[in-house]
Design a protein around this motif. Structure first.
Motif, PDB file in Angstrom:
ATOM      1  N   ALA A   1       0.836  -1.198   0.000  1.00  0.00           N
ATOM      2  CA  ALA A   1       0.000   0.000   0.000  1.00  0.00           C
ATOM      3  C   ALA A   1       0.874   1.252   0.000  1.00  0.00           C
ATOM      4  O   ALA A   1       1.964   1.264   0.578  1.00  0.00           O
ATOM      5  CB  ALA A   1      -0.908   0.007   1.219  1.00  0.00           C
ATOM      6  N   LYS A   2       0.394   2.300  -0.655  1.00  0.00           N
ATOM      7  CA  LYS A   2       1.098   3.577  -0.719  1.00  0.00           C
ATOM      8  C   LYS A   2       0.213   4.678  -0.130  1.00  0.00           C
ATOM      9  O   LYS A   2      -0.989   4.487   0.085  1.00  0.00           O
ATOM     10  CB  LYS A   2       1.459   3.910  -2.169  1.00  0.00           C
ATOM     11  N   PHE A   3       0.828   5.828   0.101  1.00  0.00           N
ATOM     12  CA  PHE A   3       0.072   6.935   0.682  1.00  0.00           C
ATOM     13  C   PHE A   3      -1.042   7.387  -0.257  1.00  0.00           C
ATOM     14  O   PHE A   3      -2.103   7.829   0.195  1.00  0.00           O
ATOM     15  CB  PHE A   3       1.007   8.101   1.010  1.00  0.00           C
ATOM     16  N   ASP A   4      -0.822   7.267  -1.568  1.00  0.00           N
ATOM     17  CA  ASP A   4      -1.884   7.588  -2.525  1.00  0.00           C
ATOM     18  C   ASP A   4      -3.120   6.716  -2.280  1.00  0.00           C
ATOM     19  O   ASP A   4      -4.252   7.179  -2.456  1.00  0.00           O
ATOM     20  CB  ASP A   4      -1.394   7.391  -3.961  1.00  0.00           C
ATOM     21  N   ASP A   5      -2.905   5.460  -1.914  1.00  0.00           N
ATOM     22  CA  ASP A   5      -4.031   4.591  -1.591  1.00  0.00           C
ATOM     23  C   ASP A   5      -4.771   5.110  -0.368  1.00  0.00           C
ATOM     24  O   ASP A   5      -6.008   5.094  -0.316  1.00  0.00           O
ATOM     25  CB  ASP A   5      -3.547   3.160  -1.342  1.00  0.00           C
ATOM     26  N   TYR A   6      -4.001   5.550   0.621  1.00  0.00           N
ATOM     27  CA  TYR A   6      -4.630   6.106   1.824  1.00  0.00           C
ATOM     28  C   TYR A   6      -5.512   7.295   1.449  1.00  0.00           C
ATOM     29  O   TYR A   6      -6.663   7.393   1.900  1.00  0.00           O
ATOM     30  CB  TYR A   6      -3.554   6.538   2.824  1.00  0.00           C
ATOM     31  N   LEU A   7      -5.012   8.179   0.594  1.00  0.00           N
ATOM     32  CA  LEU A   7      -5.780   9.351   0.195  1.00  0.00           C
ATOM     33  C   LEU A   7      -7.021   8.944  -0.597  1.00  0.00           C
ATOM     34  O   LEU A   7      -8.102   9.528  -0.425  1.00  0.00           O
ATOM     35  CB  LEU A   7      -4.910  10.297  -0.630  1.00  0.00           C
ATOM     36  N   ASN A   8      -6.890   7.949  -1.472  1.00  0.00           N
ATOM     37  CA  ASN A   8      -8.044   7.495  -2.246  1.00  0.00           C
ATOM     38  C   ASN A   8      -9.145   6.957  -1.338  1.00  0.00           C
ATOM     39  O   ASN A   8     -10.330   7.241  -1.545  1.00  0.00           O
ATOM     40  CB  ASN A   8      -7.618   6.408  -3.238  1.00  0.00           C
ATOM     41  N   PHE A   9      -8.756   6.170  -0.338  1.00  0.00           N
ATOM     42  CA  PHE A   9      -9.771   5.637   0.568  1.00  0.00           C
ATOM     43  C   PHE A   9     -10.392   6.743   1.411  1.00  0.00           C
ATOM     44  O   PHE A   9     -11.595   6.703   1.714  1.00  0.00           O
ATOM     45  CB  PHE A   9      -9.191   4.523   1.442  1.00  0.00           C
ATOM     46  N   LEU A  10      -9.599   7.750   1.807  1.00  0.00           N
ATOM     47  CA  LEU A  10     -10.183   8.904   2.497  1.00  0.00           C
ATOM     48  C   LEU A  10     -11.291   9.541   1.648  1.00  0.00           C
ATOM     49  O   LEU A  10     -12.370   9.876   2.159  1.00  0.00           O
ATOM     50  CB  LEU A  10      -9.117   9.956   2.790  1.00  0.00           C
ATOM     51  N   LYS A  11     -11.033   9.681   0.359  1.00  0.00           N
ATOM     52  CA  LYS A  11     -12.007  10.315  -0.538  1.00  0.00           C
ATOM     53  C   LYS A  11     -13.248   9.434  -0.709  1.00  0.00           C
ATOM     54  O   LYS A  11     -14.380   9.932  -0.682  1.00  0.00           O
ATOM     55  CB  LYS A  11     -11.356  10.579  -1.897  1.00  0.00           C
ATOM     56  N   LEU A  12     -13.040   8.142  -0.904  1.00  0.00           N
ATOM     57  CA  LEU A  12     -14.174   7.235  -1.076  1.00  0.00           C
ATOM     58  C   LEU A  12     -15.067   7.222   0.161  1.00  0.00           C
ATOM     59  O   LEU A  12     -16.303   7.240   0.058  1.00  0.00           O
ATOM     60  CB  LEU A  12     -13.670   5.825  -1.382  1.00  0.00           C
ATOM     61  N   ILE A  13     -14.450   7.214   1.327  1.00  0.00           N
ATOM     62  CA  ILE A  13     -15.215   7.196   2.576  1.00  0.00           C
ATOM     63  C   ILE A  13     -15.941   8.524   2.777  1.00  0.00           C
ATOM     64  O   ILE A  13     -17.093   8.564   3.222  1.00  0.00           O
ATOM     65  CB  ILE A  13     -14.299   6.872   3.767  1.00  0.00           C
ATOM     66  N   GLN A  14     -15.264   9.618   2.453  1.00  0.00           N
ATOM     67  CA  GLN A  14     -15.907  10.926   2.572  1.00  0.00           C
ATOM     68  C   GLN A  14     -17.144  11.006   1.684  1.00  0.00           C
ATOM     69  O   GLN A  14     -18.154  11.613   2.053  1.00  0.00           O
ATOM     70  CB  GLN A  14     -14.913  12.033   2.186  1.00  0.00           C
ATOM     71  N   GLN A  15     -17.105  10.353   0.531  1.00  0.00           N
ATOM     72  CA  GLN A  15     -18.219  10.399  -0.412  1.00  0.00           C
ATOM     73  C   GLN A  15     -19.363   9.464  -0.052  1.00  0.00           C
ATOM     74  O   GLN A  15     -20.465   9.630  -0.554  1.00  0.00           O
ATOM     75  CB  GLN A  15     -17.727  10.027  -1.823  1.00  0.00           C
ATOM     76  N   CYS A  16     -19.100   8.483   0.797  1.00  0.00           N
ATOM     77  CA  CYS A  16     -20.079   7.425   1.025  1.00  0.00           C
ATOM     78  C   CYS A  16     -21.015   7.764   2.184  1.00  0.00           C
ATOM     79  O   CYS A  16     -20.555   8.020   3.295  1.00  0.00           O
ATOM     80  CB  CYS A  16     -19.373   6.102   1.295  1.00  0.00           C
ATOM     81  N   PRO A  17     -22.321   7.733   1.972  1.00  0.00           N
ATOM     82  CA  PRO A  17     -23.262   8.085   3.041  1.00  0.00           C
ATOM     83  C   PRO A  17     -23.339   7.052   4.169  1.00  0.00           C
ATOM     84  O   PRO A  17     -23.904   7.345   5.226  1.00  0.00           O
ATOM     85  CB  PRO A  17     -24.604   8.179   2.305  1.00  0.00           C
ATOM     86  N   PHE A  18     -22.793   5.854   3.968  1.00  0.00           N
ATOM     87  CA  PHE A  18     -22.817   4.851   5.030  1.00  0.00           C
ATOM     88  C   PHE A  18     -21.860   5.200   6.180  1.00  0.00           C
ATOM     89  O   PHE A  18     -22.005   4.678   7.278  1.00  0.00           O
ATOM     90  CB  PHE A  18     -22.428   3.473   4.494  1.00  0.00           C
ATOM     91  N   PHE A  19     -20.864   6.063   5.909  1.00  0.00           N
ATOM     92  CA  PHE A  19     -19.808   6.302   6.883  1.00  0.00           C
ATOM     93  C   PHE A  19     -19.885   7.709   7.457  1.00  0.00           C
ATOM     94  O   PHE A  19     -19.899   8.689   6.711  1.00  0.00           O
ATOM     95  CB  PHE A  19     -18.430   6.107   6.246  1.00  0.00           C
TER      96      PHE A  19
END
Length: 468
Positions: free
Chosen positions: A101-119
């Motif tokens: 895993a790379k830091f870019d992956d961390y940032l991508n998951f931050l964005k996906l979670i921010q966009q998701c209404p379940f979280f």
């Protein structure tokens, strides 16, 4: 408390009184002695009355406050909150290939979670990036979370030095007085099974309790290796560790918000590894929830956990088993609820999207039936008689999205000409991921606060330039 739960409870109290728990922390041991706990060397022996007295001081519900108030959460009672994966150092792609895993992956998951209404919770160790230094790795992730998300904060692992840095960062963002009165961040505190708590874990407990921040006391006993092969014995051992942790938390500071966490399961006796996607894991989740409710303490357990090595049939059926049980038991916080593979060892973008579909299906299932007047359709059925045509009715148009779940990746109807089911499903998964990333909008963080955070982290020689 029913007979089954009472037997587990009594066994746990006997373990705490006769075997005891080792605490590798002089300050904690000194405090325990002052509170009247029997201490022999590094082992503390709790009487049943001490445990039962102190765990009652833990709050039955508590709130965690986000930077954006719309994401504030209440933990306890019948509410359920979800958090994504945690701690994996590996990314597994759609073909099952592994990479660090790379830091870019961390940032991508931050964005996906921010966009998701379940979280309503973001951050923590979503992945463990290999391209940032291990020293103070979590403060770098927390800085990214504050910059990319305004949801409630999940904490990370570390000793006293790292936790102090984290709390200093939150002081800068929220102010110390606000932080002390409004919990902002959750920390997972893992016991070292069987029956031990290490110094870093106890350092975190001391500091979080001082600031009034919530902690999740979470053993991960594996039946057959770090606990008895019987699931009842593993539950008794796990419960003893949790009760010890909650007791200590309340002795440090009465009213410290705590969660009863249960990550225990069976070991795979063929390999010695953890068996996450197993009926035994689901049993531990269920009984952990029932014990927590008897104690009146918010509960953390479950997830879309699995032992699969790639996005596969196995990852689907194992994930559905665990998350469905956790939701049916009204688990208050479900971590590892999206993206995990390989017994928590890896994250997958494709699995993350699939898990969102699973969460949507489970939430609809648990909504149950609406039997209010009109919902049973007696008049409508009479009007249509023995003929079809309900699809044209006004009620169908009005209520179809409320009454029926519409999947966003599941394949329905005929396939496009020349398409294979496997490729069409992957296409829909990837399209959903790209759509979510494209729709991401970075929440505002005060430039003054951002500058202060950067200056503080620079003084600690912590990397921030890696952020885009």
């Amino acid at each position: 408390m029913n007979q089954e739960l009472a037997k587990i409870h009594e066994a746990s109290l006997q373990i705490l009184e006769t075997t005891g728990v080792r605490f590798f922390h002089p300050q904690i041991l000194s405090m325990l002695k002052k509170k009247g706990v029997k201490v022999n060397g590094e082992t503390a022996f709790f009487s049943p009355s001490q445990v039962e007295e102190w765990i009652k001081k833990a709050p039955a519900v508590f709130s965690v406050y986000a930077r954006n108030p719309q994401y504030n959460i209440l933990l306890g009672g019948e509410t359920t909150e979800f958090a994504a994966g945690y701690g994996a150092p590996i990314i597994i792609d759609q073909k099952g290939m592994r990479r660090k895993a790379k830091f870019d992956d961390y940032l991508n998951f931050l964005k996906l979670i921010q966009q998701c209404p379940f979280f309503n919770i973001n951050g923590g160790i979503l992945v463990q990036p290999a391209d940032i230094g291990s020293r103070h790795g979590y403060p770098s992730m927390l800085f990214a979370t504050l910059a990319y998300s305004d949801k409630c904060l999940m904490g990370g692992a570390g000793g006293a030095e790292e936790v102090n840095i984290v709390l200093d960062m939150l002081d800068i963002v929220f102010g110390r007085e606000s932080l002390m009165t409004a919990p902002r961040i959750l920390a997972i505190l893992n016991s070292t099974s069987p029956l031990q708590f290490d110094k870093d874990t106890l350092d975190t407990l001391l500091l979080f309790a001082e600031y009034g921040q919530p902690v999740i006391i979470t053993p991960a006993v594996m039946a057959g290796t770090t606990g008895p092969i019987t699931i009842a014995g593993t539950l008794a051992l796990s419960n003893a560790e949790i009760l010890a942790g909650i007791t200590v938390a309340q002795m440090i500071r009465e009213g410290t918000p705590v969660m009863y966490g249960m990550q225990s399961t069976a070991a795979d006796m063929r390999t010695g590894g953890i068996a996450d996607g197993s009926p035994e894991r689901a049993i531990c989740v269920a009984y952990g929830a029932r014990l927590a409710k008897e104690y009146g303490i918010p509960y953390r357990g479950g997830g879309t956990e699995n032992d699969a090595k790639s996005l596969s049939v196995q990852s689907g059926y194992e994930s559905m088993l665990d998350i469905l049980v956790a939701c049916q038991e009204q688990t208050n916080l479900i971590i590892h609820s999206a993206g995990t593979l390989d017994s928590h060892g890896a994250m997958s973008y494709e699995k993350f999207i699939v898990d969102l579909e699973i969460l949507g299906m489970v939430k609809r299932l648990l909504q149950g039936l609406n039997t209010a007047q009109g919902s049973l359709g007696v008049k409508l059925i009479k009007s249509f008689g023995h003929g079809a045509g309900y699809s044209l009715d006004d009620q169908t148009r009005r209520l179809s999205k409320e009454e029926t779940y519409t999947p966003f990746i599941s394949l329905k109807g005929s396939l496009p000409e020349g398409a294979t089911p496997e490729q069409e499903l992957l296409n829909k998964i990837n399209s959903k991921k790209e759509e979510m990333l494209a729709q991401y909008c970075q929440p505002e963080l005060s430039p003054k606060v951002l500058t202060r955070l950067k200056a503080y982290l620079a003084s600690k020689e912590i990397e921030t330039a890696i952020l885009k």
